[in-house]
Structures are given as C-alpha cells and as structure tokens.
Design a protein around this motif. Structure first.
Motif, PDB file in Angstrom:
ATOM      1  N   ASP A 236       0.850  -1.193   0.000  1.00  0.00           N
ATOM      2  CA  ASP A 236       0.000   0.000   0.000  1.00  0.00           C
ATOM      3  C   ASP A 236       0.890   1.249   0.000  1.00  0.00           C
ATOM      4  OD1 ASP A 236      -1.889   1.956   0.270  1.00  0.00           O
ATOM      5  OD2 ASP A 236      -2.953   1.002   1.928  1.00  0.00           O
ATOM      6  N   PRO A 237       0.836   2.078  -1.088  1.00  0.00           N
ATOM      7  CA  PRO A 237       1.695   3.274  -1.126  1.00  0.00           C
ATOM      8  C   PRO A 237       1.414   4.259   0.005  1.00  0.00           C
ATOM      9  CG  PRO A 237       0.809   2.775  -3.310  1.00  0.00           C
ATOM     10  CD  PRO A 237       0.076   1.900  -2.339  1.00  0.00           C
ATOM     11  N   ALA A 238       0.207   4.190   0.597  1.00  0.00           N
ATOM     12  CA  ALA A 238      -0.107   5.119   1.675  1.00  0.00           C
ATOM     13  C   ALA A 238       0.547   4.712   2.985  1.00  0.00           C
ATOM     14  CB  ALA A 238      -1.623   5.220   1.854  1.00  0.00           C
ATOM     15  N   LEU A 239       0.974   3.448   3.098  1.00  0.00           N
ATOM     16  CA  LEU A 239       1.508   2.941   4.358  1.00  0.00           C
ATOM     17  C   LEU A 239       2.969   2.534   4.255  1.00  0.00           C
ATOM     18  CD1 LEU A 239      -1.514   0.702   5.452  1.00  0.00           C
ATOM     19  CD2 LEU A 239      -1.038   3.082   6.089  1.00  0.00           C
ATOM     20  N   THR A 240       3.493   2.347   3.046  1.00  0.00           N
ATOM     21  CA  THR A 240       4.861   1.864   2.874  1.00  0.00           C
ATOM     22  C   THR A 240       5.610   2.766   1.916  1.00  0.00           C
ATOM     23  OG1 THR A 240       4.179   0.417   1.050  1.00  0.00           O
ATOM     24  CG2 THR A 240       4.172  -0.529   3.269  1.00  0.00           C
ATOM     25  N   THR A 241       6.924   2.761   2.028  1.00  0.00           N
ATOM     26  CA  THR A 241       7.770   3.504   1.099  1.00  0.00           C
ATOM     27  C   THR A 241       8.068   2.642  -0.120  1.00  0.00           C
ATOM     28  OG1 THR A 241       9.818   2.722   2.124  1.00  0.00           O
ATOM     29  CG2 THR A 241       8.793   4.721   3.034  1.00  0.00           C
ATOM     30  N   LEU A 242       8.655   3.261  -1.129  1.00  0.00           N
ATOM     31  CA  LEU A 242       8.991   2.522  -2.340  1.00  0.00           C
ATOM     32  C   LEU A 242      10.036   1.455  -2.049  1.00  0.00           C
ATOM     33  CD1 LEU A 242       8.548   2.292  -5.403  1.00  0.00           C
ATOM     34  CD2 LEU A 242      10.343   4.005  -5.732  1.00  0.00           C
ATOM     35  N   GLY A 243      11.011   1.772  -1.211  1.00  0.00           N
ATOM     36  CA  GLY A 243      12.020   0.776  -0.852  1.00  0.00           C
ATOM     37  C   GLY A 243      11.420  -0.397  -0.099  1.00  0.00           C
ATOM     38  N   GLU A 244      10.448  -0.151   0.778  1.00  0.00           N
ATOM     39  CA  GLU A 244       9.808  -1.249   1.520  1.00  0.00           C
ATOM     40  C   GLU A 244       9.016  -2.145   0.575  1.00  0.00           C
ATOM     41  OE1 GLU A 244       9.199   1.082   5.821  1.00  0.00           O
ATOM     42  OE2 GLU A 244       7.552   0.949   4.366  1.00  0.00           O
ATOM     43  N   ARG A 245       8.379  -1.542  -0.429  1.00  0.00           N
ATOM     44  CA  ARG A 245       7.635  -2.375  -1.381  1.00  0.00           C
ATOM     45  C   ARG A 245       8.583  -3.211  -2.245  1.00  0.00           C
ATOM     46  NH1 ARG A 245       4.864   2.526  -1.813  1.00  0.00           N
ATOM     47  NH2 ARG A 245       5.597   2.956  -3.946  1.00  0.00           N
ATOM     48  N   GLU A 246       9.758  -2.649  -2.555  1.00  0.00           N
ATOM     49  CA  GLU A 246      10.752  -3.447  -3.291  1.00  0.00           C
ATOM     50  C   GLU A 246      11.243  -4.619  -2.439  1.00  0.00           C
ATOM     51  OE1 GLU A 246      12.539   0.299  -5.937  1.00  0.00           O
ATOM     52  OE2 GLU A 246      13.611  -0.460  -4.172  1.00  0.00           O
ATOM     53  N   GLU A 247      11.465  -4.403  -1.152  1.00  0.00           N
ATOM     54  CA  GLU A 247      11.867  -5.501  -0.254  1.00  0.00           C
ATOM     55  C   GLU A 247      10.765  -6.553  -0.165  1.00  0.00           C
ATOM     56  OE1 GLU A 247      14.652  -6.088   1.218  1.00  0.00           O
ATOM     57  OE2 GLU A 247      15.788  -4.206   1.066  1.00  0.00           O
ATOM     58  N   ALA A 248       9.500  -6.098  -0.059  1.00  0.00           N
ATOM     59  CA  ALA A 248       8.393  -7.053   0.036  1.00  0.00           C
ATOM     60  C   ALA A 248       8.277  -7.882  -1.239  1.00  0.00           C
ATOM     61  CB  ALA A 248       7.087  -6.294   0.301  1.00  0.00           C
ATOM     62  N   LYS A 249       8.451  -7.278  -2.409  1.00  0.00           N
ATOM     63  CA  LYS A 249       8.374  -8.033  -3.663  1.00  0.00           C
ATOM     64  C   LYS A 249       9.527  -9.019  -3.778  1.00  0.00           C
ATOM     65  CE  LYS A 249       5.831  -7.786  -6.398  1.00  0.00           C
ATOM     66  NZ  LYS A 249       4.661  -8.660  -6.708  1.00  0.00           N
ATOM     67  N   SER A 250      10.716  -8.593  -3.355  1.00  0.00           N
ATOM     68  CA  SER A 250      11.853  -9.511  -3.389  1.00  0.00           C
ATOM     69  C   SER A 250      11.621 -10.718  -2.477  1.00  0.00           C
ATOM     70  CB  SER A 250      13.125  -8.761  -2.959  1.00  0.00           C
ATOM     71  OG  SER A 250      14.214  -9.653  -2.824  1.00  0.00           O
ATOM     72  N   GLU A 251      11.087 -10.474  -1.275  1.00  0.00           N
ATOM     73  CA  GLU A 251      10.804 -11.584  -0.366  1.00  0.00           C
ATOM     74  C   GLU A 251       9.738 -12.505  -0.928  1.00  0.00           C
ATOM     75  OE1 GLU A 251      11.113 -13.975   2.997  1.00  0.00           O
ATOM     76  OE2 GLU A 251      12.414 -12.382   2.205  1.00  0.00           O
ATOM     77  N   GLU A 252       8.707 -11.935  -1.570  1.00  0.00           N
ATOM     78  CA  GLU A 252       7.642 -12.749  -2.162  1.00  0.00           C
ATOM     79  C   GLU A 252       8.183 -13.642  -3.277  1.00  0.00           C
ATOM     80  OE1 GLU A 252       3.403 -12.106  -4.585  1.00  0.00           O
ATOM     81  OE2 GLU A 252       4.713 -10.407  -4.130  1.00  0.00           O
ATOM     82  N   LEU A 253       9.029 -13.092  -4.134  1.00  0.00           N
ATOM     83  CA  LEU A 253       9.584 -13.876  -5.238  1.00  0.00           C
ATOM     84  C   LEU A 253      10.556 -14.938  -4.720  1.00  0.00           C
ATOM     85  CD1 LEU A 253      10.223 -11.056  -7.882  1.00  0.00           C
ATOM     86  CD2 LEU A 253       8.292 -12.625  -7.730  1.00  0.00           C
ATOM     87  N   ARG A 254      11.325 -14.620  -3.667  1.00  0.00           N
ATOM     88  CA  ARG A 254      12.250 -15.612  -3.108  1.00  0.00           C
ATOM     89  C   ARG A 254      11.495 -16.806  -2.550  1.00  0.00           C
ATOM     90  NH1 ARG A 254      14.080 -17.138   1.572  1.00  0.00           N
ATOM     91  NH2 ARG A 254      12.774 -15.614   2.676  1.00  0.00           N
ATOM     92  N   ARG A 255      10.357 -16.552  -1.854  1.00  0.00           N
ATOM     93  CA  ARG A 255       9.554 -17.641  -1.310  1.00  0.00           C
ATOM     94  C   ARG A 255       8.923 -18.472  -2.422  1.00  0.00           C
ATOM     95  NH1 ARG A 255       6.316 -14.780   3.762  1.00  0.00           N
ATOM     96  NH2 ARG A 255       8.184 -14.352   5.041  1.00  0.00           N
ATOM     97  N   ALA A 256       8.656 -17.828  -3.587  1.00  0.00           N
ATOM     98  CA  ALA A 256       8.067 -18.560  -4.710  1.00  0.00           C
ATOM     99  C   ALA A 256       9.096 -19.358  -5.488  1.00  0.00           C
ATOM    100  CB  ALA A 256       7.344 -17.588  -5.645  1.00  0.00           C
ATOM    101  N   GLY A 257      10.360 -19.266  -5.085  1.00  0.00           N
ATOM    102  CA  GLY A 257      11.394 -20.054  -5.742  1.00  0.00           C
ATOM    103  C   GLY A 257      12.039 -19.367  -6.925  1.00  0.00           C
ATOM    104  N   VAL A 258      11.859 -18.040  -7.064  1.00  0.00           N
ATOM    105  CA  VAL A 258      12.476 -17.303  -8.165  1.00  0.00           C
ATOM    106  C   VAL A 258      13.898 -16.942  -7.758  1.00  0.00           C
ATOM    107  CG1 VAL A 258      12.339 -15.255  -9.619  1.00  0.00           C
ATOM    108  CG2 VAL A 258      10.246 -16.404  -8.884  1.00  0.00           C
ATOM    109  N   ARG A 259      14.849 -17.331  -8.600  1.00  0.00           N
ATOM    110  CA  ARG A 259      16.249 -17.048  -8.306  1.00  0.00           C
ATOM    111  C   ARG A 259      16.641 -15.712  -8.931  1.00  0.00           C
ATOM    112  NH1 ARG A 259      19.962 -22.061  -9.742  1.00  0.00           N
ATOM    113  NH2 ARG A 259      21.431 -20.634  -8.693  1.00  0.00           N
TER     114      ARG A 259
END
Length: 789
Positions: free
Chosen positions: A64-87
């Motif tokens: 949510d852009p109203a609650l998170t910064t752009l860097g936090e959303r990049e970290e969240a996407k990286s963590e999501e892809l890592r859990r999905a097995g994306v190298r």
C-alpha cells in the motif's frame, strides 16, 4: 468497431499493441517472455495494484503506497519472489527493474545481453543512408537495381566524396549492406505505426470576441499521433481549470461517439451526433506519450503506469522537428477558430462561447474536418507509394502496413479512468455537475441508496450509472448542450467578431421580411435594420463585383477600389452592402467553411504592419509579437487562399499611415497589398485622405456625396416606402414629401435612413402606423437647429 468487438463470434487474440519492423530493440524467445512476466510485479511495486485490477480493489499488505515507502515495497516483492522459488530476484534487482521500466517501459525489462547484436546499417554514415532513401523514393513505382542505386548515390554525394569529407564503401560492401537494409525494412524510412508516439500539448486559441469589446480566452489541449497526424482527442479548457490526465487518456483510447456503446454493450443516441453516414473515427492505442513539462496533467502519469503506457517528458520543444511542430499547432488553433467563426459557431457565439458548446463543436471539427478532411499538403517524410488524401486514410494505410489493429481497453478499465461520484436518483432523474440526466433505466434505482456515477467532464451528453447487477447503463442528458449540425440555420457571421456582419444573405419570404399583420416586436426589429440602398450604393456594389471578377480571372495587374466621401454619405453602408452581395453570389453550400469577404475597421494611427496583423487576426491566424511585415504578408496571403477569401473590405482608411521614419509612401504600400495578397481590396474613408492615395496605380476611385433633388431621389423614396411594414401607411406619401425630406436631410443618406427607421419604429409603438410630416420634423429637430447640414 464496438459491434465487432462485442460480436459472439469475435475474440481478441492479443490486446497488447505490437510494433512491426524494428522499433525498440526487444530480444526474442525466453528473454521476451521473462520481460512480460516482470511487468505486473513492477507495476504493483510502483502503484500498489497489478495491471487490470478491478475498481475499488485494495493493495495487498506490504504494497500500500499510503503505508509503505517505495524501498519497503521493493523488499516485500523480493521476499515474495524468493519464497516462490524465483532465483536472482533480490531487492537490488527489483529496484533496477523498476528504474528501467520507468525510463524505457516494458522493453527495459528485457535482458540486454539478448539484444546486443549490431543493427543493420549502424556503421553507415547517416548522409549515405539518407542518400540511399532519396534514390529509392525517387523511383517508388519500381524498386531500382542495387547497382543503379550505388551509381546514383555516388552522383549525389560527389562533392562530399571529392573533398574527402565522406568515403563510399566498396561495391561488394555496398551490395551486402543494401541487402541487409532492405530485408530489415529500413530502405523506406523509419518503421511507423499508429500509436507509436503521441504528442500531448497545449496551444492558445485566438481570442473569441464577445459584446462590448470583451474577449474569451481558451486553451486547446490535444493529443496528436505523430506518424499519422490524427487527433486522438482534443479538449477546451479555461486558464483556471486543469485537465484531468486520466480522462484525457480514456478519450484517446475510445472516441467520444463510441464510449457509450463500449462501456455498456449497447449504444444510445447521443444528442448532437449524426449517426447516418458518419465517418468512423480512427482507433489508436498510444504506446508512448510525449508531454511538455510546462503543462502538467494530474493523474496522467499514474494512469499510464497502470496500463503500460510509457511517458516521456520533453522540455522546451516537441520531439520532432520544431518547425513542423509549430506548424501543426498553428494549424489546429487557426483552422478550428475559422470553424468557430463560420455558421457553425453562431449559436455558441451568441451564448458567449460557453466551454461545453465549444467542446461539442471541437469534437465535430476534429473528426469531420481535421481527421477526415482533405489534406492540402503532404508530409515529405511520410514515405508511402501513394500519398493519402486525408489523415484518416493515412491511418488506414499505416494500420494495413503494420498488420494489426489496436483495441480499446477493457470496459472496466475504461470506467476506472473516469472520475466517479455518488448521487441519489430522484423522481426527476439524476443531477451531476448542474445538469439533469434521466432515462427509463433509472426506474429501478429511484429513491434508493446513492449509486456510482462515472462521467467524462468534457462530454456532458451522457453519464454512466452502475446498476444493481453490476453493469453500466448510459443515461443521456435531458437537454442537449450542443445543437445537431443538420439543425443549425445557415447564417454566416462576420469575420471580425462583433463588427458589422458581412454575409447576412437575404433569403426573402416570411422568415426575414414580416407581413403587415405580423406582431409588433417582429416589425420593430425589421424596421430597425430596414435595407435602404441608394443609387450610388447600388453602383458601388456593381463596380465592386465587376472588379472582383476581373481580378479573379485576369492574369495581369490586380486592382482595388476606394469609396470616398464626407461623413454621412453612405461609405460604410456601401462597403458592407458590397460584402453581403459578394457573399450571396458565392453560393456557399451548407457546411462550407469558406470566408468570401472580410471586414476590417482601421484604428487611428495604424501602420501597414499593424493593419496586416489585424487582418491576420480576423482570419484566425496567430500573430507572433515580433513578426516582420513581410512575414505577416506571407502568412495572411496563405490564410486568404486557404479560406477562399476574395474580398477584403477596409473601412476608415484615412487612419492608415506609413510607419514613423519610413520613406515608403502610403500609395506604394496600398499597391503592394493589392498586388501581393490574393484578394480584391475595397477601401472606404473620408475625402481628405485621397491626396495620399492619388499616385496609386492600383485603385479605382468612386466618390460618394449628398443625393441631388431629382427624379432619382423620388424613385429612391418610392422604393424605400415599398419596404415599410406599416398597417395604415398610404403608398405615395413619401414621394409627395420628396421636397420637404430633401430639405430636412440635405440629401444625406444617413439622415434619411435615421428618419425612416426611427419613424417606422415610433409609428408601430404608438399605434399610428403611418409616417407624417410632423413626425419627420420632430425626429429631425436635433440637427435642424445646427448651422451645418
């Protein structure tokens, strides 16, 4: 297009616009598929929602852009892809992908290592490549042999090769590289397709005249396809009202007369649109928007990110040659202003140029005149075997060449671009932005909870209401803001905007001349403008028409006309009567935007440059502040030729003076105007200015004076009496008063006109319905006591 896309046997294979030819460098195979896979993830990082999210959807936790910064959303996407097995999807990689997407669009997400192959012709000198294209274009009918091309290129570049500034490749190298360029499609010029680049810019329209000398200033915001010059959309705005960028994007994708059918699945007859024999607007889906930083558009950048449209900001100028950009902007402003000053703009002008009425006329003009209108010039860089005669046909040829057709966005995505409001449906309908909308589709929603309403702020003909089933229903306005074109009366207007009209063509019959038993209001209005043409005025009309015809047909010297006389002798009346008669003889068809005659009133201390600038403004030509006299003459000449103007009427020419310090006499300036501008000039002014024009070789003089007391005076009174619409007036009364009226007026046409018009109005208002000696004596009292007559 709407019926085809919604047909049961039709399906869209791919909604993404596909570029033909080379276009941006994009790797094929798995690299291209991986780039498309990254798009929804990057868009979610930027906006909080993936592409195609339904209206009202909420971002997932952590995005949510109203609650998170752009860097936090990049970290969240990286963590999501890592859990999905994306190298290889670290936060740094996500940040790099996001930055490339913002800079280059979807093409920037591709692995650059897959497309590092050197393009065909990349090592060619640009001058050599341009010469090859020139030779091929010269023989577009039959593709020339490569050896003939090589020899012709050598001849074109002979001077540069001889001086050592350019080296020609060997015969074998030239043949090999020419074959590569031909296979890549680079011989015919850069590959283009509709929507490849769309320019969004703002241009100031020439001021629209209002009563009492006031003006209405409006801006024109337009989206123009670079490759075809088709207007995707154009809106009118006031200085204090910014344009919603998301709405502008929606109007680019779906033309105004197709919006109701596309969103609702069924069309409504929008007021003010002619559905019969209407040419369909070109359908273009923009891929890259080129914006000017000086004119920000709210919500546009966010809407483009959601839908995968690349936005590039341009500083200072548009991203194609500046002279061409300025020419297109001037064409838009000048031609649309000329359209408004034609008969189509009568109703909007009389209403004070309201924005919604001007917008309706702009929508009509953009499709019928600009997109489908005949082209008077062709772009030299549009390399096609047969040049199309209109921009719409150019769009058709480009689409055929590309091999695919753009489709509008999904209906829900289109609705998401429009602003939403919530309104309660009453028994009388729906009220949005001060307008009432109603239809039987609202019956099930009346007196219930507020409903969601979507609307286009620049199109007040309908709004869209979400029904209880979740679909959309188009609800038309109860009163049309724009009158249909086939119901507009043909009443040409003055080119000078507020000055005396030139082209009030008398149609005769009860529509213009009321009967004797007509209502008093109609007869008063008629007598206020009672036509009174003296014999000298009729002679001026005849001489002016003969001179205009001679100038149009004769290959020799073009001559002008000067009508001189003292105040009150009918100079202005003669000038305007000539303009009306000339326009009537032009016999313009319904819908014509020609301007046969133009009227200009010279202000005191006017120089030739000031006069040309004023004439250019009357022709709706934007005037640059520091334009020279020769430049103004050239631009005015082009405008006169484009509008088909054959008669220029110049009143009060005694105020025309040479510029201070200029050694050029006024007679030479008049000779230049008559000889260089493609129109017949007719001047009117006081006799005191005649000595300054005496040396002119281009002017024929017609002096006007007081009418003598003879048989022509009696005949003139008899004809004026026949035009009266008084119930108790006896025919023959005015000729019997001929001697007395001549003494009252001194034979001056202006005083006689005042007596007859004001006397007829007073006779209607007080019920006497006749003209008498006592009435004329009373009306003439203001000047009878004067020593001068």
């Amino acid at each position: 297009m709407v019926a085809l896309l919604r047909g049961p046997g039709f399906s869209v294979l791919d909604r993404a616009a596909r570029a033909s030819g080379t276009g941006p460098s994009r790797p094929a195979g798995s690299a291209d598929e991986r780039a498309r896979w990254w798009v929804p993830h990057v868009v979610e990082v930027l906006t909080g929602l993936p592409p195609g999210a339904p209206p009202g959807a909420r971002p997932r936790p952590g995005f949510d852009p109203a609650l998170t910064t752009l860097g936090e959303r990049e970290e969240a996407k990286s963590e999501e892809l890592r859990r999905a097995g994306v190298r290889g999807a670290s936060a740094r990689t996500v940040r790099r992908k996001r930055q490339r997407y913002e800079a280059e669009g979807p093409a920037g997400l591709a692995d650059g290592r897959a497309g590092r192959r050197e393009g065909p012709g990349s090592r060619w000198d640009p001058r050599l490549l341009e010469a090859v294209r020139q030779v091929v274009a010269e023989s577009a009918e039959n593709r020339p042999a490569v050896e003939w091309v090589r020899r012709r290129v050598a001849q074109i570049l002979e001077a540069k090769v001889g001086s050592g500034a350019l080296a020609l490749p060997s015969r074998t190298t030239f043949h090999r590289l020419y074959a590569e360029l031909e296979a890549a499609g680079l011989i015919d010029g850069p590959v283009r397709w509709p929507g490849r680049q769309v320019v969004v810019d703002t241009v100031r329209m020439p001021p629209l005249p209002l009563p009492q000398g006031r003006q209405r200033d409006l801006d024109l915001v337009f989206a123009l396809d670079v490759d075809t010059e088709v207007i995707l959309t154009a809106v009118v705005r006031e200085d204090s009202r910014p344009v919603d960028g998301a709405v502008l994007l929606a109007r680019m994708w779906v033309p105004a007369d197709q919006q109701a059918g596309w969103l609702c699945g069924h069309g409504i007859t929008a007021p003010g649109l002619r559905t019969a024999e209407r040419q369909l607007p070109p359908l273009v889906r923009p891929q890259t928007l080129l914006l000017d930083r000086a004119h920000p558009l709210p919500r546009l950048a966010d809407a483009c990110r959601r839908h995968g449209v690349l936005v590039r900001a341009v500083t200072g100028t548009l991203p194609y040659p500046r002279p061409h950009a300025e020419f297109v902007a001037r064409q838009l402003a000048g031609q649309f202003s000329a359209f408004l000053r034609s008969m189509y703009g009568d109703r909007a002008r009389d209403a004070g140029w309201p924005v919604d009425m001007v917008q309706g006329l702009l929508d009509t003009w953009a499709q019928e005149k600009w997109n489908h209108g005949e082209l008077h010039r062709q772009l030299g860089d549009f390399a096609m075997p047969q040049s199309p005669s209109s921009r719409a046909l150019r769009y058709v040829a480009s689409t055929e060449r590309a091999g695919w057709v753009a489709t509008p966005p999904a209906p829900e995505a289109f609705a998401g671009l429009l602003p939403a409001v919530h309104r309660r449906v009453t028994t009388s309908g729906l009220y949005v932005a001060g307008r009432r909308y109603d239809s039987p589709a609202l019956d099930s929603l009346r007196r219930r909870h507020p409903v969601e309403v979507r609307r286009d702020p620049h199109d007040t003909r309908q709004v869209w209401v979400r029904t209880t089933e979740g679909s959309w229903s188009a609800v038309p306005a109860t009163v049309s803001p724009v009158l249909p074109l086939d119901r507009i009366s043909i009443r040409p207007v003055s080119a000078s905007g507020g000055l005396p009209a030139l082209a009030q063509v008398p149609t005769g019959g009860s529509g213009r001349i009321p009967a004797v038993d007509a209502p008093d209001s109609s007869r008063i209005e008629y007598h206020a403008g009672l036509p009174l043409h003296t014999p000298e005025v009729e002679d001026t009309i005849r001489r002016g028409e003969e001179l205009a015809l001679l100038n149009e047909r004769s290959p020799g010297t073009r001559r002008g006309l000067v009508v001189s006389g003292e105040s009150g002798t009918g100079k202005t009346t003669a000038l305007l009567a000539l303009g009306r008669s000339y326009t009537a003889r032009a016999r313009l068809p319904a819908g014509s935007t020609r301007l046969p005659a133009v009227y200009v009133r010279v202000a005191p201390a006017t120089t030739p440059r000031m006069f040309l600038a004023e004439l250019a403004r009357q022709l709706s030509v934007p005037v640059r502040e520091r334009a020279r006299t020769t430049e103004l003459a050239h631009e005015t000449s082009e405008a006169l030729d484009r509008l088909g103007t054959g008669l220029v009427l110049v009143d009060e020419f005694e105020y025309l003076h040479p510029a201070r310090g200029s050694a050029t006499p006024l007679s030479d300036t008049v000779d230049y105007l008559c000889d260089r501008l493609p129109a017949t000039f007719a001047f009117a002014g006081r006799s005191a200015a005649l000595p300054r024009l005496a040396p002119s070789r281009r002017l024929l003089h017609l002096p006007l004076g007081a009418l003598p007391y003879d048989a022509s005076w009696v005949e003139y009174l008899a004809r004026a009496e026949e035009a009266l619409r008084l119930r108790k007036h006896t025919q023959g009364t005015l000729p019997d008063m001929a001697d007395h009226l001549h003494r009252l007026t001194g034979g001056r046409a202006d005083r006689l006109g005042y007596l007859l018009r004001s006397g007829a109005i007073r006779a209607v208002r007080d019920g006497t319905e006749s003209l008498t000696l006592a009435l004329f004596d009373d009306l003439a009292a203001p000047w009878r006591g004067s020593r001068t007559t």
